[in-house]
Motif scaffolding. Structure first.
Motif, PDB file in Angstrom:
ATOM      1  N   GLY A   1      -6.814   6.132  -8.816  1.00 30.60           N
ATOM      2  CA  GLY A   1      -6.166   6.507  -7.558  1.00 30.60           C
ATOM      3  C   GLY A   1      -6.976   6.185  -6.321  1.00 30.60           C
ATOM      4  O   GLY A   1      -6.714   6.729  -5.246  1.00 30.60           O
ATOM      5  N   ASP A   2      -7.962   5.276  -6.449  1.00 33.82           N
ATOM      6  CA  ASP A   2      -8.825   4.924  -5.320  1.00 33.82           C
ATOM      7  C   ASP A   2      -8.104   3.918  -4.407  1.00 33.82           C
ATOM      8  O   ASP A   2      -7.911   2.765  -4.759  1.00 33.82           O
ATOM      9  N   ARG A   3      -7.756   4.379  -3.215  1.00 32.44           N
ATOM     10  CA  ARG A   3      -6.980   3.545  -2.285  1.00 32.44           C
ATOM     11  C   ARG A   3      -7.802   2.362  -1.762  1.00 32.44           C
ATOM     12  O   ARG A   3      -7.284   1.271  -1.550  1.00 32.44           O
TER      13      ARG A   3
ATOM     14  N   ARG B   1       0.578  10.912  -9.271  1.00 37.18           N
ATOM     15  CA  ARG B   1      -0.412  10.697 -10.325  1.00 37.18           C
ATOM     16  C   ARG B   1      -0.587  11.958 -11.174  1.00 37.18           C
ATOM     17  O   ARG B   1      -0.633  13.056 -10.637  1.00 37.18           O
TER      18      ARG B   1
ATOM     19  N   VAL C   1      -8.725   1.655  -9.219  1.00 34.65           N
ATOM     20  CA  VAL C   1      -7.308   1.780  -8.827  1.00 34.65           C
ATOM     21  C   VAL C   1      -6.595   2.732  -9.785  1.00 34.65           C
ATOM     22  O   VAL C   1      -5.804   3.579  -9.371  1.00 34.65           O
TER      23      VAL C   1
ATOM     24  N   LEU D   1       0.830  -1.217   0.000  1.00 34.57           N
ATOM     25  CA  LEU D   1       0.000   0.000   0.000  1.00 34.57           C
ATOM     26  C   LEU D   1       0.861   1.263   0.000  1.00 34.57           C
ATOM     27  O   LEU D   1       0.469   2.288  -0.573  1.00 34.57           O
TER      28      LEU D   1
ATOM     29  N   PHE E   1       1.574   2.029  -3.426  1.00 31.63           N
ATOM     30  CA  PHE E   1       0.404   2.653  -4.064  1.00 31.63           C
ATOM     31  C   PHE E   1       0.340   4.141  -3.717  1.00 31.63           C
ATOM     32  O   PHE E   1       0.144   4.985  -4.603  1.00 31.63           O
TER      33      PHE E   1
ATOM     34  N   ALA F   1       0.471   7.325  -6.088  1.00 30.13           N
ATOM     35  CA  ALA F   1      -0.725   8.181  -6.140  1.00 30.13           C
ATOM     36  C   ALA F   1      -0.324   9.644  -6.009  1.00 30.13           C
ATOM     37  O   ALA F   1      -0.931  10.517  -6.628  1.00 30.13           O
TER      38      ALA F   1
END
Lengths: 111, 183
Positions: free
Chosen positions: B16-18, A43, B13, A33, A36, A40
């Motif tokens: 950008g959806d955690r 992004r 995802v 995570l 991620f 993000a």
């Protein structure tokens, strides 16, 4: 499938069913995570997403440079390639044609 | 058109959806880790391998095109490719598995039995060529159908069946002494 193959398959299934399941360490989930979250943050905004639609997978400089190059080529063409009107002389040669009347196609008569 | 239960999550995802990332991870991480662990015979390497695979997911999710292939198939293929890369870089260490075996649950004796079985199975798997190992694990450990396993491996079903037959035969020969005991 032969009898031997069937027995081999059954043996393989039994072996693996006897093994314990692998637990997922909490630390691993956190690491994945964190990856991620790190991505993000980077992004792309709307411009980046537009570039992504235009040229999926390419870094932003590729669509941007192609756009700039085509703009430059267009400008050069506009500046240096002479347009057909540039050949017209200043003599008063005016050609007119009525576009709202049917053409006369009578070849026997002199105009 | 492939019906894919993961499509919605992957699209989210990509935006950008955690929460979707967590859900996707919860759905696939246990299976991926189990596969990588049996492929590589080592917990730390298996964890690195699935982490790399998920990094690819996070990176590529925005470009995912639904309907082309099943996401899970792609994900397991990525995981296996990560495993192959690691196997080629470094020779396997089959006995490492014994160090991090979970206990057997009911009794210390059962725990030892399970640990011994785990060690023997890991060693036998490590001796198989990597494609045979992957085929065996997908079909008999993860209990996937032949068509799905063949898609993950990127081979025909006939080629998969051939890998399975050879792999199972070798495994059975190597572990034949377990037949009436531990299994």
């Amino acid at each position: 499938m032969s009898e031997n193959d069937r027995n081999d398959a059954q043996f393989a299934r039994d072996i693996f069913r006897a093994l314990p399941t692998t637990a997922v360490p909490a630390g691993l989930e956190a690491r994945i995570l964190a990856d991620f979250d790190r991505l993000a943050v980077r992004r792309p905004g709307w411009l980046g997403r537009f570039g992504e639609r235009l040229w999926p997978g390419a870094p932003a400089w590729q669509p941007a440079s192609i756009l700039a190059l085509s703009l430059a080529v267009g400008l050069m063409a506009g500046v240096f390639v002479p347009s057909p009107t540039a050949y017209s002389t200043t003599s008063d040669q005016v050609v007119t044609a009525a576009l709202d009347s049917a053409p006369v196609m009578d070849f026997d008569k002199d105009p | 058109m492939v019906v894919d239960p993961d499509t919605d999550l992957v699209v989210r995802v990509g935006r950008g959806d955690r929460t979707a990332a967590q859900a996707l991870m919860a759905r696939h991480l246990p299976g991926m880790l189990a596969l990588a662990r049996r492929m590589l015979s080592g917990q730390a390497e298996a964890e690195d391998c699935v982490q790399e695979a998920f990094l690819k997911v996070w990176t590529h999710a925005a470009r995912w095109q639904p309907g082309k292939a099943k996401f899970e198939t792609w994900l397991y293929r990525v995981t296996l490719n990560q495993c192959y890369d690691r196997l080629r870089k470094k020779p396997t260490e089959p006995l490492e598995a014994a160090a991090d075996v979970p206990d057997g649950g009911d009794s210390p004796d059962r725990g030892l039995e399970v640990a011994a079985l785990e060690t023997e199975v890991s060693a036998a798997l490590a001796d198989l060529p990597e494609r045979q190992r992957a085929a065996i694990l997908l079909c008999h450990y993860q209990e996937r159908g032949n068509i799905e396993a063949a898609e993950i491996l990127g081979i025909s079903v006939e080629a998969l069946e051939s890998l399975l037959a050879r792999g199972r035969r070798t495994l059975r020969t190597k572990l034949s002494h377990l037949r009436d005991g531990a299994v």
